[in-house]
Design an enzyme around this catalytic site. Structure first.
Site, PDB file in Angstrom:
ATOM      1  N   ASP A  22      -4.025  34.077   0.100  1.00  0.00           N
ATOM      2  CA  ASP A  22      -4.997  33.494  -0.825  1.00  0.00           C
ATOM      3  C   ASP A  22      -4.358  33.201  -2.180  1.00  0.00           C
ATOM      4  O   ASP A  22      -3.447  33.898  -2.604  1.00  0.00           O
ATOM      5  CB  ASP A  22      -6.168  34.483  -0.987  1.00  0.00           C
ATOM      6  CG  ASP A  22      -7.417  33.807  -1.506  1.00  0.00           C
ATOM      7  OD1 ASP A  22      -7.433  32.557  -1.594  1.00  0.00           O
ATOM      8  OD2 ASP A  22      -8.365  34.518  -1.835  1.00  0.00           O
ATOM      9  N   ASN A  70     -12.630  26.618   6.894  1.00  0.00           N
ATOM     10  CA  ASN A  70     -11.776  25.797   6.014  1.00  0.00           C
ATOM     11  C   ASN A  70     -11.895  24.289   6.255  1.00  0.00           C
ATOM     12  O   ASN A  70     -11.440  23.491   5.431  1.00  0.00           O
ATOM     13  CB  ASN A  70     -10.300  26.216   6.147  1.00  0.00           C
ATOM     14  CG  ASN A  70      -9.963  27.507   5.443  1.00  0.00           C
ATOM     15  OD1 ASN A  70      -9.043  28.218   5.822  1.00  0.00           O
ATOM     16  ND2 ASN A  70     -10.708  27.849   4.398  1.00  0.00           N
TER      17      ASN A  70
END
Ligand code: FPP
Length: 241
Positions: A22, A70
Site C-alpha cells: 500500500d 481494484n
C-alpha cells in the site's frame, strides 16, 4: 552482490508472511507524478523484498497485488497495473532460477488470456522448486475466495459425493485458492493504514499484524527485518492461554 541477511540468533522467523503493498499512489503524488509511477516503484520493491525474504528464511510470501475491488480505479491506472503484471511475469522467470516456486491466487477468469497463459506457465515451470513459495494475489478477494470454496463443496453435495454434515473447516480450507499453502503468520501493511481490506481473511485468522508508516515503494529489506524481529517477540496463543 549478495547481501547477507542479519537477524540475531534465536529470531523466530514467520513461515508465511502476507504483504499488503500500500501507498504507491501517495508515493507518486508526493513527487507530483501520476499514480502509475508509484506502482512501477512498488513493483521494484516487490522484487527486492522477495529476494530478501528468501535470505531471511521465510518459506512463503504472499503479496496483495490487485483486489477484486481494484477494478473500480480509473481504467488508465488498471491498465498500468496489468501492464506491470505482464512485465513482471516475464521477470518472475528470474525467480525460477533462484529455485522459487510461484503461485497465483484469485479469480483469473477476468484477466486477459495472455496474462492467464503466462501465469499458468510460470506456475508449471516452477512447481517443483522448494527454496521459497512466492504467492501473488491477483483479482483476489477473501470473501470471493470463501464463496468459491462453498460453491465447490455445494457442487459435491449436489452430485451426492458429500453430506452437508461433513462440511468442516478443513474441507472449506482445502477448497480455497491457497489449498496446500499454510496459514499466514504475519501480515505487513505499510503506508499507515491499519486494516485487512479483504486480504486472506480466512488464512489470517490468527496472524500477527505489523503496521508501518513507510510507503511501499520506500519499504526496504531492513524494514522487513524490523517486522520479523517484532513478530519474533510476540506471544502467540491461538486461543489458548
Ligand atoms: C496499493 O497502493 C497498490 C495497488 C492496488 C497495486 C499494487 C501493484 C503493484 C505494486 C504493481 C506490480 C505488482 C507486482 C507483483 C509486479 P495504492 O495505489 O492504494 O496507494 P495509495 O493508498 O497511496 O493510493
Amino acid at each position: 552482490m549478495a547481501v547477507k541477511a542479519a537477524l540475531p540468533e534465536g529470531t523466530k522467523v514467520p513461515c508465511h508472511v502476507g504483504v499488503i503493498m500500500d501507498g504507491n499512489g501517495r508515493w507518486a503524488k508526493k513527487r507530483g507524478l501520476p499514480r502509475k509511477f508509484g506502482h512501477r516503484e512498488g513493483a521494484k520493491t516487490f522484487r527486492e523484498i522477495t529476494r530478501h525474504a528468501k535470505r531471511l528464511g521465510i518459506s512463503y510470501i504472499t503479496y496483495y497485488a490487485f483486489s477484486t475491488e481494484n477494478w473500480k480505479r480509473p481504467q488508465d491506472e488498471v491498465n498500468a497495473i496489468m501492464e506491470l503484471f505482464e512485465k513482471y511475469l516475464d521477470e518472475v522467470r528470474d525467480f525460477i532460477e533462484e529455485n522459487i516456486r510461484v503461485r497465483f491466487i484469485g479469480d483469473r477468469s477476468k484477466l486477459s488470456e495472455n496474462l492467464q497463459r503466462k501465469m499458468a506457465s510460470v506456475e508449471e515451470d516452477s512447481k517443483d522448486f522448494d527454496s521459497m513459495t512466492l504467492v501473488l494475489a491477483i483479482n483476489y478477494g477473501g470473501r470471493d475466495e470463501i464463496a468459491h470454496s462453498c460453491r465447490a463443496l455445494a457442487e459435491k453435495v449436489r452430485r451426492g459425493e458429500l453430506e452437508p454434515d461433513d462440511i468442516s473447516t478443513e474441507l472449506i480450507e482445502q477448497n480455497l485458492y491457497t489449498e496446500e499453502i499454510p496459514p499466514v503468520d504475519l501480515v505487513i501493511r505499510p503506508s499507515g493504514e491499519q486494516r485487512l481490506s479483504n486480504f486472506m481473511i480466512w488464512q489470517a485468522a490468527y496472524a500477527e499484524f505489523y503496521y508501518t508508516n513507510i510507503l511501499w515503494p520506500d519499504f526496504k529489506g531492513s524494514d522487513l527485518e524490523a517486522a520479523v524481529l517484532d513478530y519474533s517477540e510476540r506471544n502467540r496463543r491461538f486461543g489458548g492461554i
